[in-house]
Scaffold this active site. Sequence first.
Site, PDB file in Angstrom:
ATOM      1  N   GLY A 111      -6.251  -0.850 -12.162  1.00 17.95           N
ATOM      2  CA  GLY A 111      -5.380  -1.580 -11.250  1.00 17.95           C
ATOM      3  C   GLY A 111      -5.609  -3.066 -11.367  1.00 17.95           C
ATOM      4  O   GLY A 111      -6.620  -3.526 -11.914  1.00 17.95           O
ATOM      5  N   GLY A 113      -4.988  -6.869  -9.103  1.00 17.80           N
ATOM      6  CA  GLY A 113      -4.579  -7.599  -7.921  1.00 17.80           C
ATOM      7  C   GLY A 113      -4.336  -9.050  -8.249  1.00 17.80           C
ATOM      8  O   GLY A 113      -4.271  -9.447  -9.414  1.00 17.80           O
ATOM      9  N   SER A 115      -6.320 -11.582  -7.767  1.00 23.77           N
ATOM     10  CA  SER A 115      -7.474 -12.327  -8.279  1.00 23.77           C
ATOM     11  C   SER A 115      -8.512 -11.421  -8.913  1.00 23.77           C
ATOM     12  O   SER A 115      -9.637 -11.855  -9.149  1.00 23.77           O
ATOM     13  CB  SER A 115      -8.129 -13.116  -7.133  1.00 23.77           C
ATOM     14  OG  SER A 115      -8.581 -12.240  -6.110  1.00 23.77           O
ATOM     15  N   SER A 117      -9.166  -7.545 -11.456  1.00 23.99           N
ATOM     16  CA  SER A 117      -8.702  -6.364 -12.170  1.00 23.99           C
ATOM     17  C   SER A 117      -9.816  -5.328 -12.151  1.00 23.99           C
ATOM     18  O   SER A 117     -10.996  -5.678 -12.145  1.00 23.99           O
ATOM     19  CB  SER A 117      -8.335  -6.709 -13.619  1.00 23.99           C
ATOM     20  OG  SER A 117      -7.314  -7.684 -13.660  1.00 23.99           O
ATOM     21  N   VAL A 118      -9.438  -4.048 -12.138  1.00 22.17           N
ATOM     22  CA  VAL A 118     -10.419  -2.967 -12.069  1.00 22.17           C
ATOM     23  C   VAL A 118     -10.268  -2.083 -13.302  1.00 22.17           C
ATOM     24  O   VAL A 118      -9.150  -1.688 -13.661  1.00 22.17           O
ATOM     25  CB  VAL A 118     -10.236  -2.121 -10.797  1.00 22.17           C
ATOM     26  CG1 VAL A 118     -11.295  -1.018 -10.736  1.00 22.17           C
ATOM     27  CG2 VAL A 118     -10.335  -3.007  -9.563  1.00 22.17           C
ATOM     28  N   LYS A 132     -14.985  -3.945 -11.396  1.00 20.00           N
ATOM     29  CA  LYS A 132     -14.032  -4.919 -10.872  1.00 20.00           C
ATOM     30  C   LYS A 132     -14.351  -6.293 -11.444  1.00 20.00           C
ATOM     31  O   LYS A 132     -15.452  -6.817 -11.272  1.00 20.00           O
ATOM     32  CB  LYS A 132     -14.102  -4.961  -9.345  1.00 20.00           C
ATOM     33  CG  LYS A 132     -13.126  -5.958  -8.733  1.00 20.00           C
ATOM     34  CD  LYS A 132     -13.203  -5.935  -7.210  1.00 20.00           C
ATOM     35  CE  LYS A 132     -12.229  -6.910  -6.583  1.00 20.00           C
ATOM     36  NZ  LYS A 132     -12.309  -6.902  -5.113  1.00 20.00           N
ATOM     37  N   ASP A 236      -9.470  -6.698   4.470  1.00 18.06           N
ATOM     38  CA  ASP A 236      -8.358  -6.278   3.610  1.00 18.06           C
ATOM     39  C   ASP A 236      -8.183  -4.766   3.697  1.00 18.06           C
ATOM     40  O   ASP A 236      -8.166  -4.064   2.686  1.00 18.06           O
ATOM     41  CB  ASP A 236      -8.599  -6.711   2.162  1.00 18.06           C
ATOM     42  CG  ASP A 236      -7.297  -6.733   1.351  1.00 18.06           C
ATOM     43  OD1 ASP A 236      -6.216  -6.641   1.966  1.00 18.06           O
ATOM     44  OD2 ASP A 236      -7.367  -6.831   0.118  1.00 18.06           O
TER      45      ASP A 236
END
Length: 443
Positions: A111, A113, A115, A117-118, A132, A236
């Site tokens: 995935g 986002g 700021s 990445s995973v 991450k 979050d």
Amino acid sequence: MEPKRVKIIASAAVISLLILIIIFRIALGRSTAFYLFTGADCAVILAVVIWASFQYATVYSRTKASTNRTALEGEQLRLEYSFLRKVAGLPAKFRYEELEAATDNFKALLGRGSSASVFKGILDDGTPVAVKRIEGAEHGEREFRSEVAAIASVQHVNLVRLLGYCCVPGGGFKYLVYEFIHNGSLDSWIFPRRGGSFNGEGACLPWPLRYKIAIDVAKALAYLHHDCRSRILHLDVKPENILLDESFRARMSDFGLSKLMGRDESRVVTTVRGTRGYLAPEWLLENGISEKSDIYSYGMVLLEIFGGRRNVCLVGDGNNSQRKWSYFPRIVSEKVKEGKLMEVLDEKLKGGGVEEREVRALVNVALWCIQEKAKLRPSMARVVDMLEGRLLVDKPPETEMIIVDLLSIDDDNLTGAGGSRQMQSQPPTMSTYSCGMSVLSGR
């Protein structure tokens, strides 16, 4: 005997015997007596050399054994320290090369986002992990290390475990290594993807699992808010950060860089962090945030678990001008007043197996959690008691939801690169804030 002393004695003996040979050569000449003495003298020299060699071999073997013993003790200490770190749950420091090898040069993307990445990876010992990669520069290395050390020691059955970290020298990326959770995130199980399919070969979470997940997440947040040495604000909370393990137990993730609060602090002021649609109103009012901000986000997630849809989405047929934003919390609030709550339950759950009592309890808890006045929101410990039936859930007061409406509308998400308006497959709730509060202030 020490090697230095052996060397001195042997050298002195050999030199003395050689001097005697020279003296006897001068005194006796090449007589028979001289040769007899020389032979005996050489035998003595040979004996001294053999003795010195034996002494050296003995000392060397002792030194080597001592060195091996020291190395073995050091290795045992290292293994014991590593074992104690694992038992204590402390994060390990990984080398970049280890993470690069584990993720096959960061090819298996799970995935991405705004700021970070995973990536999926497998460590040398066969442990599957999620790595991450933090690509934003908002956290300095010192702050990164201190927050990781503080939060990584926190362990709970409903929190994803942080296994380690890596800081690339010279201002490079920072990495967090989490345990890998096999069933993915909650959003893929309650929100249909394109084509109407779900995660798990078209599977959809039944109501009992959804209710259990709601309790699991509440327990995780209650632990962070109440049972840690320093209160930890997640900041979050959303379906994308709620992972499901093999038993569909909820595991809160992405809390490695959350905000720490001292026990004597009632609120903290920080830059806006979180995802649109889940942000509490106090972010905009610059009143500072507290654990109540997480509670608001949790309430929004409860409504999405109940409805099987995003809280903010486009509805209607036809072109863009004929479609409008729909705000689900307001719809739910109105249905509660009309006594028609079950009409807005996720359509996929209406086939049976739904406890109406649990549905009403969950929705009422959600409406308590999303109150615009933070002081009206219950604590997460109280939320757990209400969901598990130890406390009655009173009827929540009505809330205007005005501030949330302002957050729900983002015309930029409807505008393409050339200025033309276009439909988006994802609602504006997916955009993530990382700007200062003063930018959002209406004053």
